[in-house]
Design a protein around this motif. Structure first.
Motif, PDB file in Angstrom:
ATOM      1  N   ARG A  33      -8.227  14.529   7.238  1.00  0.00           N
ATOM      2  CA  ARG A  33      -7.217  13.706   6.566  1.00  0.00           C
ATOM      3  C   ARG A  33      -5.836  14.073   7.085  1.00  0.00           C
ATOM      4  O   ARG A  33      -5.547  15.230   7.347  1.00  0.00           O
ATOM      5  N   GLY A  36      -2.100  11.288   2.473  1.00  0.00           N
ATOM      6  CA  GLY A  36      -2.301   9.964   1.879  1.00  0.00           C
ATOM      7  C   GLY A  36      -3.736   9.513   2.051  1.00  0.00           C
ATOM      8  O   GLY A  36      -4.672  10.267   1.851  1.00  0.00           O
ATOM      9  N   THR A  37      -3.920   8.281   2.473  1.00  0.00           N
ATOM     10  CA  THR A  37      -5.266   7.743   2.673  1.00  0.00           C
ATOM     11  C   THR A  37      -5.660   7.740   4.140  1.00  0.00           C
ATOM     12  O   THR A  37      -6.755   7.330   4.482  1.00  0.00           O
ATOM     13  N   GLY A  38      -4.761   8.176   5.017  1.00  0.00           N
ATOM     14  CA  GLY A  38      -5.050   8.165   6.445  1.00  0.00           C
ATOM     15  C   GLY A  38      -5.905   9.334   6.877  1.00  0.00           C
ATOM     16  O   GLY A  38      -5.869  10.413   6.303  1.00  0.00           O
ATOM     17  N   GLY A  39      -6.692   9.103   7.904  1.00  0.00           N
ATOM     18  CA  GLY A  39      -7.530  10.155   8.443  1.00  0.00           C
ATOM     19  C   GLY A  39      -8.432   9.609   9.536  1.00  0.00           C
ATOM     20  O   GLY A  39      -8.383   8.424   9.881  1.00  0.00           O
ATOM     21  N   TRP A  40      -9.222  10.489  10.089  1.00  0.00           N
ATOM     22  CA  TRP A  40     -10.162  10.094  11.136  1.00  0.00           C
ATOM     23  C   TRP A  40     -11.424  10.911  10.968  1.00  0.00           C
ATOM     24  O   TRP A  40     -11.372  12.107  10.668  1.00  0.00           O
ATOM     25  N   THR A  59     -11.532   4.136  12.304  1.00  0.00           N
ATOM     26  CA  THR A  59     -11.120   5.420  11.742  1.00  0.00           C
ATOM     27  C   THR A  59     -12.304   6.343  11.466  1.00  0.00           C
ATOM     28  O   THR A  59     -12.119   7.524  11.225  1.00  0.00           O
TER      29      THR A  59
END
Length: 121
Positions: A33, A36-40, A59
């Protein structure tokens, strides 16, 4: 599962416990992560085909490896030699994929075997 990326190559390295989970039909997942809500993430599972497949390159990178090849690798562990695949991509490029089982973990779990030595029946 450890994931290494460099240009158009990806290396996945699992330990013995993760290998057992894969062979039992489970999927392995790795998510990083970035706040926030972002990640891979990377998800790995097995299938009955004979080629490695990339199902999604967004993602979450979903990779599916051929079960027979992974079982053959498991039968010859511990080994520094893993599996290599080339996955064709939509833009006429390819992703070089290397799949390994952590040799140190295999030696701890299975013991050390000399070359040419067969495991006991």
């Amino acid at each position: 599962m450890k994931v290494q990326l460099q240009r158009q190559s990806m290396r996945l390295r699992v330990d013995e416990e993760e290998l057992a989970a894969l062979l039992a039909g489970d999927s392995l997942e790795n998510l990083t992560r970035f706040g926030g809500t972002g990640g891979w993430g990377t998800a790995l599972s097995l299938h009955g085909g004979d080629q490695a497949v990339l199902l999604d390159g967004g993602t979450v990178c979903r990779l599916v490896l051929p079960r027979d090849a992974v079982q053959a690798l498991a039968a010859r562990l511990p080994s520094r030699d893993g599996l290599e695949f080339s996955i064709a991509l939509d833009d006429d490029s390819s992703l070089q994929l290397q799949f390994d089982v952590d040799v140190r973990d295999s030696m701890r779990q299975r013991g050390h075997q000399r070359r040419g030595q067969r495991p006991p029946p």
